[in-house]
Design an enzyme around this catalytic site. Sequence first.
Site, PDB file in Angstrom:
ATOM      1  N   CYS A  64       0.847  -1.192   0.000  1.00 57.41           N
ATOM      2  CA  CYS A  64       0.000   0.000   0.000  1.00 57.41           C
ATOM      3  C   CYS A  64       0.882   1.242   0.000  1.00 57.41           C
ATOM      4  O   CYS A  64       2.050   1.198   0.310  1.00 57.41           O
ATOM      5  CB  CYS A  64      -0.869   0.002   1.256  1.00 57.41           C
ATOM      6  SG  CYS A  64      -1.789  -1.517   1.444  1.00 57.41           S
ATOM      7  N   ARG A 117       3.293   1.121  -7.104  1.00 55.97           N
ATOM      8  CA  ARG A 117       3.281   0.029  -6.117  1.00 55.97           C
ATOM      9  C   ARG A 117       2.079  -0.880  -6.303  1.00 55.97           C
ATOM     10  O   ARG A 117       1.960  -1.912  -5.668  1.00 55.97           O
ATOM     11  CB  ARG A 117       3.269   0.610  -4.695  1.00 55.97           C
ATOM     12  CG  ARG A 117       4.505   1.420  -4.353  1.00 55.97           C
ATOM     13  CD  ARG A 117       4.251   2.312  -3.154  1.00 55.97           C
ATOM     14  NE  ARG A 117       4.137   1.598  -1.913  1.00 55.97           N
ATOM     15  CZ  ARG A 117       5.173   1.380  -1.091  1.00 55.97           C
ATOM     16  NH1 ARG A 117       6.364   1.821  -1.439  1.00 55.97           N
ATOM     17  NH2 ARG A 117       5.033   0.732   0.038  1.00 55.97           N
ATOM     18  N   GLU A 121      13.497 -15.878 -20.790  1.00 55.75           N
ATOM     19  CA  GLU A 121      12.508 -14.799 -20.984  1.00 55.75           C
ATOM     20  C   GLU A 121      13.120 -13.418 -20.817  1.00 55.75           C
ATOM     21  O   GLU A 121      12.579 -12.454 -21.349  1.00 55.75           O
ATOM     22  CB  GLU A 121      11.319 -14.971 -20.051  1.00 55.75           C
ATOM     23  CG  GLU A 121      11.596 -14.855 -18.586  1.00 55.75           C
ATOM     24  CD  GLU A 121      10.301 -14.978 -17.772  1.00 55.75           C
ATOM     25  OE1 GLU A 121       9.233 -14.612 -18.260  1.00 55.75           O
ATOM     26  OE2 GLU A 121      10.379 -15.450 -16.624  1.00 55.75           O
ATOM     27  N   LYS A 165      13.568 -18.356 -16.605  1.00 55.77           N
ATOM     28  CA  LYS A 165      14.081 -17.030 -16.205  1.00 55.77           C
ATOM     29  C   LYS A 165      15.133 -16.550 -17.191  1.00 55.77           C
ATOM     30  O   LYS A 165      15.114 -15.430 -17.654  1.00 55.77           O
ATOM     31  CB  LYS A 165      14.672 -17.112 -14.787  1.00 55.77           C
ATOM     32  CG  LYS A 165      13.630 -17.101 -13.697  1.00 55.77           C
ATOM     33  CD  LYS A 165      13.110 -15.722 -13.442  1.00 55.77           C
ATOM     34  CE  LYS A 165      11.640 -15.458 -13.392  1.00 55.77           C
ATOM     35  NZ  LYS A 165      10.654 -16.280 -13.892  1.00 55.77           N
ATOM     36  N   ASN A 210       0.138   0.299   5.988  1.00 52.71           N
ATOM     37  CA  ASN A 210       0.794  -0.575   5.015  1.00 52.71           C
ATOM     38  C   ASN A 210       1.436  -1.691   5.825  1.00 52.71           C
ATOM     39  O   ASN A 210       2.226  -1.431   6.726  1.00 52.71           O
ATOM     40  CB  ASN A 210       1.863   0.192   4.222  1.00 52.71           C
ATOM     41  CG  ASN A 210       2.595  -0.734   3.254  1.00 52.71           C
ATOM     42  OD1 ASN A 210       2.045  -1.739   2.806  1.00 52.71           O
ATOM     43  ND2 ASN A 210       3.840  -0.409   2.948  1.00 52.71           N
ATOM     44  N   GLY A 211       1.067  -2.950   5.528  1.00 52.25           N
ATOM     45  CA  GLY A 211       1.633  -4.087   6.250  1.00 52.25           C
ATOM     46  C   GLY A 211       0.561  -5.121   6.515  1.00 52.25           C
ATOM     47  O   GLY A 211      -0.537  -5.060   5.968  1.00 52.25           O
ATOM     48  N   TRP A 213      -3.345  -2.001  -1.560  1.00 51.45           N
ATOM     49  CA  TRP A 213      -3.132  -3.265  -2.252  1.00 51.45           C
ATOM     50  C   TRP A 213      -3.759  -4.298  -1.322  1.00 51.45           C
ATOM     51  O   TRP A 213      -3.246  -4.559  -0.235  1.00 51.45           O
ATOM     52  CB  TRP A 213      -1.644  -3.506  -2.442  1.00 51.45           C
ATOM     53  CG  TRP A 213      -1.317  -4.908  -2.847  1.00 51.45           C
ATOM     54  CD1 TRP A 213      -1.010  -5.956  -2.028  1.00 51.45           C
ATOM     55  CD2 TRP A 213      -1.265  -5.438  -4.185  1.00 51.45           C
ATOM     56  NE1 TRP A 213      -0.779  -7.086  -2.748  1.00 51.45           N
ATOM     57  CE2 TRP A 213      -0.932  -6.812  -4.063  1.00 51.45           C
ATOM     58  CE3 TRP A 213      -1.468  -4.912  -5.429  1.00 51.45           C
ATOM     59  CZ2 TRP A 213      -0.790  -7.638  -5.183  1.00 51.45           C
ATOM     60  CZ3 TRP A 213      -1.319  -5.729  -6.542  1.00 51.45           C
ATOM     61  CH2 TRP A 213      -1.003  -7.083  -6.418  1.00 51.45           C
ATOM     62  N   HIS A 253      19.215 -39.616 -23.332  1.00 51.00           N
ATOM     63  CA  HIS A 253      18.258 -40.202 -24.292  1.00 51.00           C
ATOM     64  C   HIS A 253      18.056 -39.297 -25.488  1.00 51.00           C
ATOM     65  O   HIS A 253      16.950 -39.183 -26.005  1.00 51.00           O
ATOM     66  CB  HIS A 253      16.932 -40.475 -23.577  1.00 51.00           C
ATOM     67  CG  HIS A 253      17.072 -41.473 -22.479  1.00 51.00           C
ATOM     68  ND1 HIS A 253      17.198 -42.834 -22.697  1.00 51.00           N
ATOM     69  CD2 HIS A 253      17.196 -41.311 -21.140  1.00 51.00           C
ATOM     70  CE1 HIS A 253      17.350 -43.462 -21.542  1.00 51.00           C
ATOM     71  NE2 HIS A 253      17.355 -42.571 -20.566  1.00 51.00           N
ATOM     72  N   LYS A 291       2.770  -9.048 -18.406  1.00 48.57           N
ATOM     73  CA  LYS A 291       2.806  -9.493 -17.007  1.00 48.57           C
ATOM     74  C   LYS A 291       1.672 -10.476 -16.726  1.00 48.57           C
ATOM     75  O   LYS A 291       1.841 -11.437 -16.002  1.00 48.57           O
ATOM     76  CB  LYS A 291       2.688  -8.300 -16.057  1.00 48.57           C
ATOM     77  CG  LYS A 291       2.762  -8.675 -14.577  1.00 48.57           C
ATOM     78  CD  LYS A 291       4.073  -9.354 -14.236  1.00 48.57           C
ATOM     79  CE  LYS A 291       4.134  -9.837 -12.810  1.00 48.57           C
ATOM     80  NZ  LYS A 291       5.295 -10.727 -12.566  1.00 48.57           N
ATOM     81  N   GLU A 334      12.297 -23.651 -13.851  1.00 44.17           N
ATOM     82  CA  GLU A 334      12.160 -22.208 -13.603  1.00 44.17           C
ATOM     83  C   GLU A 334      13.451 -21.480 -13.968  1.00 44.17           C
ATOM     84  O   GLU A 334      13.422 -20.394 -14.531  1.00 44.17           O
ATOM     85  CB  GLU A 334      11.783 -21.952 -12.139  1.00 44.17           C
ATOM     86  CG  GLU A 334      11.696 -20.500 -11.751  1.00 44.17           C
ATOM     87  CD  GLU A 334      10.615 -19.707 -12.501  1.00 44.17           C
ATOM     88  OE1 GLU A 334       9.844 -20.306 -13.270  1.00 44.17           O
ATOM     89  OE2 GLU A 334      10.588 -18.470 -12.370  1.00 44.17           O
TER      90      GLU A 334
END
Length: 610
Positions: free
Chosen positions: A2, A27, A490, A487, A103-104, A78, A506, A605, A483
């Site tokens: 937030c 944010r 991309e 990373k 915020n938290g 948020w 193989h 995104k 992953e």
Amino acid sequence: MCGIVGYTGHVQAAPVLMDGLERLEYRGYDSAGICVSDGDAAHPLKALRVKGRLSALREASENGKAVPGLSGIGHTRWATHGEPTVENAHPHLSGGKVAVVHNGIIENYAELRVKLQGRGYVFESETDTETIAHLLHYYDHGDPVDAIVRTVMHLKGSFALGILFEERPGEVYGIRRDSPLIAATSPEGSFIASDVPAILPWTRNVAYLENMEIVRLSPEGITFFNLDGEPIEKEFTTVSWDVEAAEKGGYAHFMLKEIHEQPKAMEDTIRPHIRDGRIVMDELGMSDDEIRGIRHIQMAACGSAWHVCMTAKYIMERMARIPVDVDLASEFRYRDPVLEEGTMLMVVSQSGETADSLAALRYGKQQGMLSLAIVNVVGSSIAREADRVFYTAAGPEIAVATTKAYSTQLAACVMLALHFGRIRGVVDDDTYAAHVEALLKMPEQIREILRGEARMQWLAGKYANTRDAFFIGRGLDYASVLEGALKLKEISYIHAEAYAAGELKHGTISLIEKGSMVLAVATQKDLMEKEVSNMVEVRARGGTLLALTMEGNYDMEDQADFTIYVPRTEDVLYPNLVVVPLQLLAYYVSLSRGIDVDKPRNLAKSVTVE
Ligand code: AGP
């Protein structure tokens, strides 16, 4: 996260607050609000709040004209507790006497809520923040600093607060613990904010509050206090960042900032779910019988979230002994799957808006499956349509390449597997306790890995021009290299493939030639010997071998050209550790290739089209 802004001075507060909130929009938020004191202690405080964008707040406040006053607080939310609605938007008030923005995450808000209701307080929102407003009101006996101290003594979790007291027009208060809060002064007045960008147009003269320090803004200036209510001196520094750098907290890119936010994201995701050594999943609303009744888990997701599912398969089968199938969400509903009675569908999605994953969820529900979603964005489509939701607390993720959301999803899967395993009686107490302890140590272990960032930057420089990269691993390490390869691909545009180490021979090993870059992740002790033999196969063909393994496994240096170590932990938690060096490697390779790390070509995104 937030956004918080507070101001007092001799210009109208509302426009200052809204301008400041606009500079915190990066944010991420889903609702906003302000509360302005009109200077008359007899007038109750009132909040003006909207769902959606700040433009709606500007319109509702007639660009500030409808809320005159020289002091106030503002907030962009948020959502973490409670969907994005006007009722859940901040500021939250208590009796018109106190207004607060936060915020938290307050971990003990549920028990505080019950206690406050017992004292006659009526709650209007689902938020943890409203408990703070009522506590401040309860302890407000004319001394704001004392009320703040008494209040925060009851709070568990993280907070940065902006506070108004009706009887103190012209004054704004703040305090923080584990969420950032700055104070600033300018000829026009003084400010508090979550982050530097909010105040840059007015001043670069900033003080950073330490945990549990209190700040009071007044027309006379800024005063800081300790928890004993004693004034303390704080150093002001001059911020040299421009706005863009400030939005990234001084990091060069959002991705690097978010890599470094992982320890806190993990703390915010793990801690609220561990109480007295027990994993607590009350928010799922799943009875023990419901959990015992799960006969099969079907997982579906895309991209990195699919890698989370691949990891979760190993973990859930090992810890909870529940058979798991994993599908790419874009494939799942088209393969006409055979779904047995007692199958639960699990969908993983950071954005909660990925079209393929949403379609998979809808398909599963049509087939009559109970659905559980692991999502980072509160109130997103997948979160709203799933029967059960586990929210990760990574905060808004701006960079296209996911990092902190991915990590918190992994932690969520470990906690779910342990929780299910304990209820199904397949995890013994010692194993359970060891894994809970390992989970709690995870954030600090990630901080330790991040302290070795420069080494990954140096390594990235050596391999930035490689044409092909191969990532190999066995078991959980195979899920991790999926992953790692994505990373690198991309954000650096280098062709990278992830392979189960035992599968290389193989066919694909024919591609390995002198100088081929091969990164082997080896953390699974029962598979170590076999993985080493796969590494030997690679080196025998001239491959350049990077090994990523756990501290103490120093024999690895006999096999690899370069070895990266992560702290020791439980087998099922290594994916959470090994991914950090893999993220840093990809980031610095991308950087050295001059690529826009936060916005790689062709990517979005959230992929909201099939
Ligand atoms: C992750 O780095 C990628 N940007 C992408 O694979 C992403 O994980 C995928 O599109 C799924 O997104 P979601 O988690 O929001 O559903």
